[in-house]
Design an enzyme around this catalytic site. Structure first.
Site, short mmCIF file in Angstrom:
data_model
loop_
_atom_site.label_atom_id
_atom_site.label_comp_id
_atom_site.label_asym_id
_atom_site.label_seq_id
_atom_site.Cartn_x
_atom_site.Cartn_y
_atom_site.Cartn_z
N GLU A 219 0.88 -1.17 0.00
CA GLU A 219 0.00 0.00 0.00
C GLU A 219 0.91 1.21 0.00
O GLU A 219 1.48 1.58 1.03
CB GLU A 219 -0.90 -0.03 1.26
CG GLU A 219 -1.88 -1.17 1.29
CD GLU A 219 -3.08 -0.94 0.37
OE1 GLU A 219 -3.37 0.21 0.00
OE2 GLU A 219 -3.71 -1.94 -0.02
N CYS A 253 -2.07 9.53 2.54
CA CYS A 253 -1.63 8.93 1.27
C CYS A 253 -2.56 9.29 0.12
O CYS A 253 -2.13 9.40 -1.02
CB CYS A 253 -1.52 7.43 1.41
SG CYS A 253 -3.06 6.67 1.97
P1 NAD Z 1 8.16 4.75 4.93
O1 NAD Z 1 8.14 3.93 3.69
O2 NAD Z 1 9.32 5.64 5.18
O3 NAD Z 1 8.07 3.80 6.24
C1 NAD Z 1 7.07 2.83 6.39
C2 NAD Z 1 7.57 1.72 7.31
O4 NAD Z 1 8.69 1.10 6.70
C3 NAD Z 1 8.02 2.19 8.70
O5 NAD Z 1 7.58 1.26 9.66
C4 NAD Z 1 9.52 2.19 8.59
O6 NAD Z 1 10.20 1.91 9.80
C5 NAD Z 1 9.80 1.08 7.59
N1 NAD Z 1 11.02 1.32 6.80
C6 NAD Z 1 11.57 2.52 6.47
N2 NAD Z 1 12.67 2.33 5.73
C7 NAD Z 1 12.83 1.00 5.58
C8 NAD Z 1 13.79 0.18 4.93
N3 NAD Z 1 14.82 0.71 4.27
N4 NAD Z 1 13.64 -1.17 4.98
C9 NAD Z 1 12.59 -1.71 5.64
N5 NAD Z 1 11.66 -0.98 6.29
C10 NAD Z 1 11.77 0.35 6.28
O7 NAD Z 1 6.79 5.54 4.94
P2 NAD Z 1 6.26 6.63 5.95
O8 NAD Z 1 7.09 7.86 5.84
O9 NAD Z 1 6.10 6.03 7.30
O10 NAD Z 1 4.79 6.89 5.37
C11 NAD Z 1 4.55 7.76 4.32
C12 NAD Z 1 4.37 7.04 3.00
O11 NAD Z 1 3.41 6.02 3.13
C13 NAD Z 1 3.82 7.96 1.91
O12 NAD Z 1 4.43 7.67 0.68
C14 NAD Z 1 2.34 7.60 1.87
O13 NAD Z 1 1.69 7.92 0.66
C15 NAD Z 1 2.40 6.13 2.12
N6 NAD Z 1 1.13 5.65 2.66
C16 NAD Z 1 0.37 4.82 1.90
C17 NAD Z 1 -0.87 4.39 2.37
C18 NAD Z 1 -1.77 3.49 1.58
O14 NAD Z 1 -2.72 2.96 2.16
N7 NAD Z 1 -1.54 3.27 0.30
C19 NAD Z 1 -1.31 4.81 3.62
C20 NAD Z 1 -0.50 5.65 4.36
C21 NAD Z 1 0.73 6.05 3.88
#
Ligand code: NAD
Length: 477
Positions: A219, A253
């Site tokens: 997602e 998002c």
């Molecule tokens: P992110 O991708 O930075 O982090 C998400 C999760 O992944 C966190 O738990 C983080 O600790 C982990 N993570 C970060 N880097 C990682 C790596 N290198 N390897 C493994 N895990 C890692 O996202 P965010 O900043 O927390 O959230 C914002 C993003 O999420 C935006 O792009 C937003 O559009 C998207 N989002 C999508 C939805 C949806 O339902 N489609 C909902 C909410 C947010």
């Protein structure tokens, strides 16, 4: 049962994973009643701890209580209630019809739990987007290891407390930590990984999943456009866009990322957006910063990124039609409307994820569609307009995870609709039945009924009869 084991603070992911593997074999055949009792435990806990959830969200980024109730708690309780109501039907094997060449057989589709699942969640709706997927996992009969975001420590700690009070680590466990923790978890052979976050990290997750051929639901995010057609109701659209954009302070998002407005409506739209902002966030004319209903930016890194985006656009000729002020101490940024934007600016290159809203104009619908199609497929596309032909044209000629006509963002709450992205904005779907399916394996089961095995004629040595039958199969079926 309250689990007070202090090792839960820093549990060993591999030990948890192995214990969940065993549980998932027991849970494979868990009944409707057993699954529902797991869901009800969560529902009761939420009811008893609603204030604690609100406080955690307030401490993390000053999320208004009403927004916590509406966008963190309600979607989860609604997901639970929807599952309880429908799960019996979802779990039932479904008969399929028998095509003529399969005459003599009968077949069904069974849904079985995938097994052990990993849920990695983001910070922006830290309760909803952690517990929502868990509801789908438990409905499907899976165990789950949860890795919430490190950026919302209050909510993530609370989620950890909740899970340790309700489940054994061998059933559901929370592992707190940063990237290194995710990286370790992603090495384990989970049966399904449900990741919500950025497209950049989504690629890392998918790459890691290939090592074990774990299935994934991704997602993700991206730039969700609004197209405002020549015949749109500007006042109505502006009010809906302002709410959809500024709930969670734009850190959503599916928030409208930019607006494409027909030339003839640009001025009216900007006026109506200003009126709506004033009405919703500054009804007493004391300043939007004083509004209790606007959340703050999650942390300094994101605050600086957003200010950098405005400065970059200003240096390249954008104009601020509204807002533009900010306060680093409280991480407050005005709801900011930008005009005269172009693709050279960062604001049109990356997902904004904050209270900045660029407005571009177009003269023909083809032009607007072409612009949307020149970018990666969005998570959501919003179209405001009355003409049926133009509406169909937008639906047919664009691709997005979800499309909403004459509104925005509310589709998240519609549990009969698949929710998710397409390619860069996501892979797989969530919510309701679609979420249940994400954590399930649909197993086709064929039963030979009559014992008369026509296929014997098709076995070697292939004589003239076999060749005739094969030729007629190709011709008729
Ligand atoms: P992110 O991708 O930075 O982090 C998400 C999760 O992944 C966190 O738990 C983080 O600790 C982990 N993570 C970060 N880097 C990682 C790596 N290198 N390897 C493994 N895990 C890692 O996202 P965010 O900043 O927390 O959230 C914002 C993003 O999420 C935006 O792009 C937003 O559009 C998207 N989002 C999508 C939805 C949806 O339902 N489609 C909902 C909410 C947010």
């Amino acid at each position: 049962m309250i689990n007070t084991d202090s090792s839960l603070k820093n549990p060993n992911p591999e030990i948890i994973f192995r214990s969940q593997r065993e549980t998932s074999r027991e849970w494979r055949n868990s009944s409707y009643e057993e699954r529902v009792s797991r869901l009800k435990k969560i529902r009761n806990w939420i009811k008893d701890n609603q204030q604690a959830i609100r406080e955690a969200l307030k401490n993390d980024f000053r999320k208004p209580e009403a927004e916590t109730d509406l966008s963190e708690i309600f979607p989860v309780t609604a997901e639970i209630n929807h599952s309880i109501k429908n799960l019996k039907k979802w779990m039932k094997p479904k008969s399929v019809s028998t095509p003529l060449p399969m005459l003599g057989t009968s077949s069904k589709t069974y849904v079985e739990p995938k097994g052990t699942s990993l849920i990695i969640s983001p910070w922006n709706y830290p309760f909803n987007l952690t517990i929502g997927p868990l509801i789908s996992a438990l409905s499907a009969g899976c165990t789950a290891v949860i890795k919430p975001s490190e950026m919302t420590p209050h909510t993530s700690e609370l989620v950890s407390k909740m899970i340790s009070e309700l489940f054994e680590p061998s059933e559901v466990a929370v592992v707190l930590g940063e990237v290194e923790v995710s990286t370790e978890l992603l090495k384990l052979p989970f049966d399904h990984i449900f990741f919500t976050g950025s497209p950049a990290v989504g690629k890392i997750v998918m790459k890691a999943a290939t090592e074990n051929l774990s299935s994934v639901t991704l997602e993700l995010g991206g730039k969700s456009p609004v197209i405002l057609a020549e015949d749109a109701d500007c006042k109505d659209a502006a009010e809906k866009i302002v709410w959809g954009k500024y709930v969670n302070c734009g850190q959503t998002c599916i928030a409208p990322d930019y607006i494409l407005v027909h030339d003839s409506l640009q001025e009216t739209l900007i006026l109506e957006l200003k009126v709506a902002l004033q009405k919703m966030y500054d009804p007493d004319y004391t300043g939007i910063e004083k509004s209790p209903d606007l959340a703050r930016i999650i942390n300094d890194k994101h605050f600086e990124r957003l200010i950098g985006t405005i400065e970059d656009a200003l240096s390249k000729g954008t104009e601020i039609a509204f807002g533009g002020k900010y306060n680093p101490e409280t991480r407050y940024i005005d709801p900011t409307l930008l005009t005269k934007v172009d693709d050279e600016m960062q604001v049109m290159q990356e997902e904004i994820f904050g209270p900045i809203l660029p407005i571009l104009s177009y003269s023909t619908l083809e032009e607007a569609i072409e612009y949307v199609n020149s970018k990666p497929k969005p998570l959501a596309l919003y179209y405001f307009g009355k003409n049926q032909e133009n509406t169909s044209k937008v639906l047919k000629e664009t691709s997005s995870g979800n499309t909403v006509l004459n509104d925005c963002v509310i589709h998240f709450l519609h549990l009969e609709l698949p929710f998710g992205g397409v390619n860069n904005s996501g892979i797989g779907k969530a919510h309701g039945y679609h979420g249940f399916l994400a954590f399930s394996n649909e197993k086709g089961v064929l039963k030979q009924r009559v014992g008369l095995n026509n296929a014997t004629l098709l076995r070697p040595p292939y004589g003239i009869k076999a060749k005739q039958i094969i030729a007629s199969l190709i011709k008729w079926f």
